[in-house]
Design a protein around this motif. Structure first.
Motif, PDB file in Angstrom:
ATOM      1  N   VAL A  74       0.919  -1.413  -0.094  1.00  0.00           N
ATOM      2  CA  VAL A  74      -0.083   0.205   0.258  1.00  0.00           C
ATOM      3  C   VAL A  74       0.756   1.217   0.104  1.00  0.00           C
ATOM      4  CG1 VAL A  74      -0.029   0.377   2.241  1.00  0.00           C
ATOM      5  CG2 VAL A  74      -2.605   1.048   1.003  1.00  0.00           C
ATOM      6  N   VAL A  75       0.817   2.170  -0.717  1.00  0.00           N
ATOM      7  CA  VAL A  75       0.877   3.337  -0.469  1.00  0.00           C
ATOM      8  C   VAL A  75       0.228   4.658  -0.184  1.00  0.00           C
ATOM      9  CG1 VAL A  75       0.604   3.538  -2.890  1.00  0.00           C
ATOM     10  CG2 VAL A  75       2.806   5.097  -1.624  1.00  0.00           C
ATOM     11  N   LEU A  98      -0.169   4.727   9.606  1.00  0.00           N
ATOM     12  CA  LEU A  98      -1.114   5.175   9.918  1.00  0.00           C
ATOM     13  C   LEU A  98      -0.539   3.907   7.768  1.00  0.00           C
ATOM     14  CD1 LEU A  98      -2.436   8.300  10.150  1.00  0.00           C
ATOM     15  CD2 LEU A  98      -3.186   6.274  11.019  1.00  0.00           C
ATOM     16  N   ALA A  99       0.279   3.467   7.061  1.00  0.00           N
ATOM     17  CA  ALA A  99       0.455   2.859   6.206  1.00  0.00           C
ATOM     18  C   ALA A  99       0.566   1.090   6.968  1.00  0.00           C
ATOM     19  CB  ALA A  99       1.812   3.093   5.317  1.00  0.00           C
ATOM     20  N   ASN A 100       1.274   1.077   7.892  1.00  0.00           N
ATOM     21  CA  ASN A 100       0.997  -0.395   7.928  1.00  0.00           C
ATOM     22  C   ASN A 100      -0.139  -0.667   8.469  1.00  0.00           C
ATOM     23  OD1 ASN A 100       3.865  -0.811   8.410  1.00  0.00           O
ATOM     24  ND2 ASN A 100       4.333   0.745  10.075  1.00  0.00           N
ATOM     25  N   LEU A 101      -1.348   0.040   8.815  1.00  0.00           N
ATOM     26  CA  LEU A 101      -2.596  -0.184   9.124  1.00  0.00           C
ATOM     27  C   LEU A 101      -3.273  -0.354   7.906  1.00  0.00           C
ATOM     28  CD1 LEU A 101      -5.252  -0.589  11.542  1.00  0.00           C
ATOM     29  CD2 LEU A 101      -5.194   1.681  11.341  1.00  0.00           C
ATOM     30  N   PHE A 105      -6.508  -3.255   4.293  1.00  0.00           N
ATOM     31  CA  PHE A 105      -7.386  -2.648   3.533  1.00  0.00           C
ATOM     32  C   PHE A 105      -7.223  -2.899   2.266  1.00  0.00           C
ATOM     33  CE2 PHE A 105      -7.642  -1.567   7.887  1.00  0.00           C
ATOM     34  CZ  PHE A 105      -9.078  -1.877   9.129  1.00  0.00           C
ATOM     35  N   ASP A 106      -9.050  -2.573   1.499  1.00  0.00           N
ATOM     36  CA  ASP A 106      -8.871  -2.468   0.004  1.00  0.00           C
ATOM     37  C   ASP A 106      -9.253  -1.320  -0.460  1.00  0.00           C
ATOM     38  OD1 ASP A 106      -8.240  -5.167   0.482  1.00  0.00           O
ATOM     39  OD2 ASP A 106     -10.250  -6.562   0.063  1.00  0.00           O
ATOM     40  N   LEU A 112     -10.121   4.779   6.893  1.00  0.00           N
ATOM     41  CA  LEU A 112     -10.249   5.764   7.534  1.00  0.00           C
ATOM     42  C   LEU A 112     -11.754   5.565   8.594  1.00  0.00           C
ATOM     43  CD1 LEU A 112     -11.468   8.142   4.175  1.00  0.00           C
ATOM     44  CD2 LEU A 112      -9.116   8.471   6.419  1.00  0.00           C
ATOM     45  N   ALA A 113     -11.804   4.111   8.485  1.00  0.00           N
ATOM     46  CA  ALA A 113     -13.005   3.956   9.496  1.00  0.00           C
ATOM     47  C   ALA A 113     -12.192   2.379  10.347  1.00  0.00           C
ATOM     48  CB  ALA A 113     -13.881   3.395   8.831  1.00  0.00           C
TER      49      ALA A 113
END
Length: 274
Positions: A74-75, A98-101, A105-106, A112-113
């Motif tokens: 993810v970026v 935040l990136a590691n989280l 998610f897709d 954000l949720a």
């Protein structure tokens, strides 16, 4: 009235990231109630966010993260208003967390949720808007999967890229990083010519024809010459056809094949700030 200790203030600061004075004021207003103090700081963040909703947030940190299997990445960009904030160590750490989280998610909305230390990511962004005093938001959110995925973050965290390869072979990690560095530096518009949209192709052909007319070329020759110029456009602007930045004698596709004859680049994602 409760006595507010330095330990209380420090605990609230650690939890929220807010400044010492803001934490102390919130605890005093909450009469020492820790949860109420957190709520006070969040409401402050909402107020600041509302006041700054029309501001541009074009600075920040671009972060790319790849999973342990090197099959998905993810970026994201965590955007703010000023370069000063974007370079702050705490801000870059938040962007990385935040990136590691985000890799779990897709979609941006699902991310954000998602829960981030007891509150949603959206709520965290509002909280940080109050703490920092600038509009804070997630800008880019791009996922990429493949047989092998590599990443690159340019110095200063202004550009981050992901690249997927067709196989996990010996040398894949270095190759993926090198191609991701290429994507960061050369900003291709597509993986190859098939990924360039029809409107862009038509526009480039028209630009080429106009240039040729100005040069006095016969109308009957324009189409064929313009198509040749279009091939040059593809060479300059599509990732696998670009000259490889570390060896201009070969293009990116040929460089990847030098690592393994069957290896190809299957995709890329790029996020940039500023």
């Amino acid at each position: 009235m409760s006595t507010i200790t330095a330990a209380d203030v420090n605990k609230l600061r650690t939890t929220t990231g807010a400044g010492m004075m803001d934490c102390k004021k919130a605890l005093v207003e909450a009469d020492g109630d820790f949860e109420k103090a957190i709520e006070i700081l969040r409401k402050k963040g909402q107020k600041v966010a509302a006041n700054r909703s029309d501001r541009e947030s074009t600075e920040g940190a671009a972060i790319a993260v790849v999973n342990a299997d090197k099959t998905e990445g993810v970026v994201i960009t965590l955007n703010c208003e000023t370069d000063f904030v974007g370079k702050n160590e705490g801000f870059v750490k938040l962007a990385t967390d935040l990136a590691n989280l985000a890799i779990n998610f897709d979609s941006k909305d699902a991310f954000l949720a998602a829960d981030f230390n007891g509150i949603t990511v959206s709520e965290k962004l509002i909280e940080q808007t109050g703490v920092i005093g600038e509009k804070i938001e997630i800008g880019s959110f791009e996922k990429l999967s493949g047989a092998f995925v590599g990443s690159y973050i340019h110095a200063g965290n202004k550009i981050a890229t992901l690249v997927s390869l067709s196989a996990n072979v010996a040398g894949a990690e270095e190759a993926a990083r090198n191609v991701a560095m290429q994507a960061a530096a050369m900003n291709p518009i597509a993986l190859d010519e098939t990924g360039v949209d029809a409107d862009t192709v038509a526009k480039e052909i028209e630009i080429a024809k106009d240039q040729l007319r100005q040069e006095g070329k016969p109308e009957a020759m324009l189409e064929n010459i313009a198509k040749g110029k279009l091939q040059r456009f593809f060479k300059d602007n599509t990732l696998v056809n670009q000259d490889y930045i570390k060896d201009g004698a070969v293009n990116v596709a040929a460089y990847v094949k030098s690592v393994d004859p069957s290896l190809t680049v299957t995709g890329f994602k790029r996020a940039a700030l500023g």
